[in-house]
Structures are given as C-alpha cells and as structure tokens.
Write a protein that holds these residues in place. Structure first.
Motif, short mmCIF file in Angstrom:
data_model
loop_
_atom_site.label_atom_id
_atom_site.label_comp_id
_atom_site.label_asym_id
_atom_site.label_seq_id
_atom_site.Cartn_x
_atom_site.Cartn_y
_atom_site.Cartn_z
N PHE A 221 0.67 -1.03 0.04
CA PHE A 221 0.24 0.02 -0.10
C PHE A 221 0.81 1.01 -0.01
N LEU A 222 1.76 1.34 0.93
CA LEU A 222 2.77 2.30 1.13
C LEU A 222 3.37 2.63 -0.28
N ALA A 223 3.88 1.57 -0.96
CA ALA A 223 4.68 1.59 -2.29
C ALA A 223 3.87 2.28 -3.52
N ARG A 224 2.50 1.87 -3.29
CA ARG A 224 1.58 2.23 -4.43
C ARG A 224 1.29 3.87 -4.35
N ALA A 225 1.56 4.51 -3.33
CA ALA A 225 1.12 5.86 -3.15
C ALA A 225 2.21 6.95 -3.49
N ARG A 226 1.81 7.99 -4.23
CA ARG A 226 2.38 9.01 -4.65
C ARG A 226 2.36 9.79 -3.35
N ARG A 227 1.36 10.18 -2.88
CA ARG A 227 1.07 10.92 -1.58
C ARG A 227 0.00 10.15 -0.81
N LEU A 228 0.21 10.14 0.65
CA LEU A 228 -0.62 9.90 1.61
C LEU A 228 -0.85 10.69 2.69
N ARG B 140 -9.99 9.89 7.98
CA ARG B 140 -10.10 10.37 6.55
C ARG B 140 -8.60 10.10 5.90
N LEU B 141 -8.84 9.60 4.82
CA LEU B 141 -7.59 9.17 4.15
C LEU B 141 -7.69 9.88 2.84
N LYS B 142 -6.43 10.46 2.54
CA LYS B 142 -6.34 10.93 1.18
C LYS B 142 -5.04 10.26 0.68
N PHE B 143 -5.40 9.60 -0.48
CA PHE B 143 -4.47 8.72 -1.24
C PHE B 143 -4.30 9.11 -2.66
N ALA B 144 -3.27 9.34 -3.08
CA ALA B 144 -2.70 9.43 -4.53
C ALA B 144 -2.08 8.43 -4.77
N PRO B 145 -2.53 7.60 -5.91
CA PRO B 145 -1.61 6.70 -6.25
C PRO B 145 -0.56 7.03 -7.29
N ARG B 146 0.33 6.21 -7.43
CA ARG B 146 1.59 6.75 -8.50
C ARG B 146 1.07 7.34 -9.75
N ILE B 147 -0.08 6.51 -10.32
CA ILE B 147 -0.60 7.12 -11.38
C ILE B 147 -2.32 7.31 -11.13
#
Length: 145
Positions: free
Chosen positions: A61-68, A87-94
């Motif tokens: 999960f941590l590796a897939r995130a551009r921003r967390l 509340r989670l904000k998750f920006a994936p690599r793409i």
C-alpha cells in the motif's frame, strides 16, 4: 517512556498510523509493534492473517502511493475494543487523488491488537476522484435509500 509510548493503546495506534503514512517504510516496525503476531485483518478489499502478511499488505500500500495522508478524527476505547474514524487522502502513483472516510474496529488482548476490521466506501472514494461523479453518486444513493 518516550512520547510515542505514552497514552492508551488507541492513542498510540492513532499516532503510529499517522506517522506511518507520513514517514512510510521507516515507521513500519514501530506501527507493527502494536500488533499481535496472529493479527487478523480485514477491509472491503482483502483479508490477511499474521503480522508478516499484514506487514506485506502495508508495504504494498505504501509503495503504491505518490502521496498519503490520514487523520484519525475520533477515537473510542472500552473493554478491549478500539473504534476510530478517519479520513484518508491517497494519491496513487498514477491517477487522481482519492478521499476515503472510514472506521476501524480493533480488538485488543494482552496489550496488543489481535483483530482489525476497516470499513470504508470504496465506490464513494473512487467517485470523489472524478469531477461531477461524486454528486451523481450521492444522487443515486439518495434515490436507493
């Protein structure tokens, strides 16, 4: 006792979770130290057993995130149970950033977390990433309920 060791298990878990998402892999050992080796974890997407499998789930999960970013908003503890809303904000690599609101239910035995079930609305999180889709999603839910 260091500041990270102060407070209830729920408070330490909350701080460790926020630190994990901010600092990523270096913070994983401290986060995992709160869990029993036989942890049972489940969320809407997956289920794992054991701290090694849970550690790997977190690494992926941590590796897939551009921003967390995660914020634990409310925390309640009683009789070996912890409930936390977040509340989670998750920006994936793409792709676009997603916002998820959820709740974690944790069970504690002998000072360690032995069970964690996370509840969140996956479809709502995906809808939040697409302009206009969030409004449509809410409208559909309003008609259905």
């Amino acid at each position: 006792m260091s500041p990270s060791e102060e407070g209830t298990l729920g408070q330490r878990w909350s701080r460790a979770l926020e630190t994990l998402f901010r600092e990523r892999e270096p913070a994983l050992p401290a986060f995992l130290s709160l869990y029993d080796e036989h942890i049972q974890f489940q969320d809407p997407l997956q289920r794992v057993s054991g701290v090694a499998a849970y550690a790997e789930l977190n690494r992926r999960f941590l590796a897939r995130a551009r921003r967390l970013d995660i914020t634990v908003e409310e925390l309640a503890e009683q009789d070996g149970r912890i409930f936390a809303s977040w509340r989670l904000k998750f920006a994936p690599r793409i792709g676009p950033e997603l916002t998820l609101e959820g709740v974690s239910h944790l069970r504690v035995r002998e000072g360690r977390i032995v069970y964690q079930r996370d509840h969140f609305d996956t479809a709502g999180g995906l809808a939040s990433a697409v302009p206009g889709l969030s409004s449509l999603y809410r409208a559909v839910l309003t008609r259905v309920t």
